[in-house]
Each structure stands twice: as structure tokens, then as C-alpha cells.
Enzyme design. Structure first.
Site, mmCIF file in Angstrom:
data_model
loop_
_atom_site.group_PDB
_atom_site.id
_atom_site.type_symbol
_atom_site.label_atom_id
_atom_site.label_comp_id
_atom_site.label_asym_id
_atom_site.label_seq_id
_atom_site.Cartn_x
_atom_site.Cartn_y
_atom_site.Cartn_z
ATOM 1 N N LYS A 163 0.943 -1.206 -0.050
ATOM 2 C CA LYS A 163 0.000 -0.368 -0.002
ATOM 3 C C LYS A 163 0.598 1.421 -0.128
ATOM 4 O O LYS A 163 0.858 2.107 -0.491
ATOM 5 C CB LYS A 163 -0.715 0.436 1.057
ATOM 6 C CG LYS A 163 -2.377 1.099 1.363
ATOM 7 C CD LYS A 163 -3.131 1.016 2.587
ATOM 8 C CE LYS A 163 -2.585 0.772 3.723
ATOM 9 N NZ LYS A 163 -1.964 2.256 4.775
ATOM 10 N N ARG A 185 -10.292 3.165 8.718
ATOM 11 C CA ARG A 185 -10.261 2.057 9.870
ATOM 12 C C ARG A 185 -11.340 1.236 10.152
ATOM 13 O O ARG A 185 -11.423 0.594 10.097
ATOM 14 C CB ARG A 185 -9.013 1.781 10.252
ATOM 15 C CG ARG A 185 -8.275 1.764 10.236
ATOM 16 C CD ARG A 185 -6.560 1.394 12.028
ATOM 17 N NE ARG A 185 -5.832 1.952 11.260
ATOM 18 C CZ ARG A 185 -4.670 1.253 10.244
ATOM 19 N NH1 ARG A 185 -4.441 0.175 10.003
ATOM 20 N NH2 ARG A 185 -3.230 1.904 10.157
ATOM 21 N N ARG A 244 9.600 -12.663 3.803
ATOM 22 C CA ARG A 244 11.157 -11.583 4.245
ATOM 23 C C ARG A 244 11.872 -12.064 4.991
ATOM 24 O O ARG A 244 11.656 -12.878 5.853
ATOM 25 C CB ARG A 244 9.844 -10.092 4.113
ATOM 26 C CG ARG A 244 9.072 -9.638 3.982
ATOM 27 C CD ARG A 244 8.192 -8.993 4.199
ATOM 28 N NE ARG A 244 8.432 -8.273 4.915
ATOM 29 C CZ ARG A 244 8.477 -7.254 4.548
ATOM 30 N NH1 ARG A 244 7.420 -5.905 4.330
ATOM 31 N NH2 ARG A 244 8.731 -5.954 5.605
ATOM 32 N N ARG A 293 11.721 -10.937 10.694
ATOM 33 C CA ARG A 293 11.417 -10.652 11.966
ATOM 34 C C ARG A 293 10.409 -11.413 12.098
ATOM 35 O O ARG A 293 9.294 -12.216 11.423
ATOM 36 C CB ARG A 293 10.418 -9.698 11.828
ATOM 37 C CG ARG A 293 11.442 -8.591 11.242
ATOM 38 C CD ARG A 293 11.528 -7.044 11.007
ATOM 39 N NE ARG A 293 10.030 -6.938 10.662
ATOM 40 C CZ ARG A 293 9.142 -6.009 10.324
ATOM 41 N NH1 ARG A 293 9.445 -4.716 10.845
ATOM 42 N NH2 ARG A 293 8.189 -5.729 9.681
ATOM 43 N N ARG A 302 -2.893 -10.777 11.259
ATOM 44 C CA ARG A 302 -2.492 -9.206 11.431
ATOM 45 C C ARG A 302 -3.841 -9.584 10.484
ATOM 46 O O ARG A 302 -4.564 -8.334 10.007
ATOM 47 C CB ARG A 302 -1.670 -8.728 10.557
ATOM 48 C CG ARG A 302 -0.323 -8.186 12.019
ATOM 49 C CD ARG A 302 0.698 -8.084 11.626
ATOM 50 N NE ARG A 302 0.794 -7.022 10.261
ATOM 51 C CZ ARG A 302 1.725 -6.770 9.075
ATOM 52 N NH1 ARG A 302 2.783 -7.700 9.654
ATOM 53 N NH2 ARG A 302 0.963 -5.239 9.161
#
Ligand code: ZN
Length: 227
Positions: A18, A91, A130, A163, A174
Site C-alpha cells: 500500500k 479504519r 521477507r 522478523r 494480522r
């Protein structure tokens, strides 16, 4: 109305890129990029009355309540004359309603709500690849942007780590939170005919092209109507 008067809300699930898309849209259409985190930090730094209110929540690590977020965003929108892109706001459904009320008061409305969508499996695949360098902060992806030497940072030679945020269980959690929070919001904008969904799993360039394919016609229909 010129391109600069566009009012865009950008939604995107975690991992959909985003931030990158927000930057390129703002650059192309000359929009102010409004990310609530940045606005909050700005108010706190300027030590305004709102900033002190926001700061009190942030210091406690508490979520800033809708009512306060709305006030901060409304105050910011008031100071802007050209177009803008909202990134990370609204949100929740109450925030979306309040934003509309605010805009109506000023005789404005949102031109389009762009939502970057991805299948959960694709998000997990992308994010679990990642790897970050704790020493210099550089981010790699074992699938799409691998370091030259496995497990080693190209820039500083540091050992790359995954991470906590990028681990599969965290990513799934999430996504679940994002989905639950934004579903009513998405339904609200869809019902108003403002929502346009874009597949975020394609390459950043392809996603950017798809977004331009939506926004360019809005800009030209405006200038056509005015001519
Ligand atoms: Zn490094």
C-alpha cells in the site's frame, strides 16, 4: 476540477504494498499523502491541544479512540486546499461515516476508494519470504528479491533474520484483524458505489497500472464535464 482536487481513500491488506502505491498515486496526481501515523506524530511534535490528547493515548500504548482520530483528521483536512489521498484512515465504519459527514459539510465527497486485495495464501507466501537485516534495516525477499549470498545482507554483510511480524502465524493473525475491522467499511463503500478493488498480488508495476486505469478516467471525465 483538476487532478489536484481528487479525494482518494486507499485501503490495503498487510503485504499488499500500500505504501508504495500511495506514493506513486500522490506523485502522479499531485495529492497530499495523509497517513494517520504521520499526522499524529506531527500534532504531537507541534504540541497542539490535539497533539497532547493524542500523545496521552500513544504514551499509554492505547489505541487512539475514533472520536479523537476523527478530530485530528478533520483538522488536517481543513488546512488542505488541493486533493489528497488518505492512507490508513478510515479504519472503522464510524470513522468512515464521520469522514463523509465532515466532507459533506465542506461540499466535498470521496471520489474513489481503492482497495488492494490479496488472497490470504498469497499474503502469507509473500510475507513469510521477507528477511531483514537487523544491522542496517535493509529488507529482502527470498522469492522476489533474494540477497546475493544466502542469509547475508548485500549492503553490510549482516546476518538476515525473519522478523516476528513476518512469521506465518503473526501474518495470519494480522490478516484476520484487518479483515474483521475493514469488512464493514468495505461493505459501506461498496454500497455507495465508491469501492474499486484491485488485485494486489501482481507486481508493483502491474498494480500501479491497474490503479491508474481506474483513476485516470475519473480525472478525464471531470475535465470533460467542465469543458
Ligand atoms: Zn545490512
Amino acid at each position: 476540477m483538476s487532478a489536484a482536487d481528487l479525494r482518494i481513500v486507499l485501503l490495503g491488506c498487510p503485504g499488499a504494498g500500500k505504501g508504495t502505491q500511495a506514493n506513486s498515486l500522490c506523485e502522479r496526481y499531485g495529492l497530499a499523502h495523509l497517513a494517520t501515523g504521520d499526522i499524529f506524530r506531527g500534532e504531537v511534535a507541534a504540541d497542539t491541544a490535539l497533539g497532547r490528547e493524542v500523545g496521552a493515548y500513544m504514551k499509554r500504548g492505547a489505541l487512539v479512540p475514533d472520536e479523537v482520530v476523527n478530530k485530528v483528521v478533520a483538522a488536517k483536512l481543513d488546512t488542505l486546499r488541493g486533493g489528497w489521498l488518505l492512507d490508513g484512515f478510515p479504519r472503522t465504519l464510524p470513522q468512515a461515516r464521520e469522514l463523509d459527514r465532515c466532507l459533506e459539510g465542506a461540499g466535498h465527497k470521496i471520489d474513489v476508494v481503492l482497495s488492494l486485495q490479496m488472497r490470504p495464501e498469497e499474503v502469507v507466501r509473500r510475507m513469510s519470504g521477507r528477511r531483514s537485516c537487523p544491522a542496517c534495516g535493509e529488507v529482502y525477499n527470498v522469492q522476489s528479491r533474494p540477497p546475493k549470498a544466502e542469509g547475508k545482507c548485500d549492503k553490510c554483510g549482516g546476518a538476515l533474520v525473519q522478523r516476528e511480524d513476518d512469521k506465518e502465524a503473526t501474518v495470519r493473525q494480522r490478516l484476520k484483524v484487518y479483515e474483521e475491522m475493514t469488512q464493514p467499511l468495505v461493505a459501506y463503500y461498496r454500497a455507495r458505489g465508491a469501492l474499486r478493488e484491485v488485485d494486489g498480488s501482481r507486481s508493483p508495476d502491474e498494480v500501479a497500472q491497474a490503479l491508474l486505469g481506474i483513476v485516470d478516467p475519473i480525472v478525464s471525465s471531470r475535465s470533460g464535464a467542465r469543458a
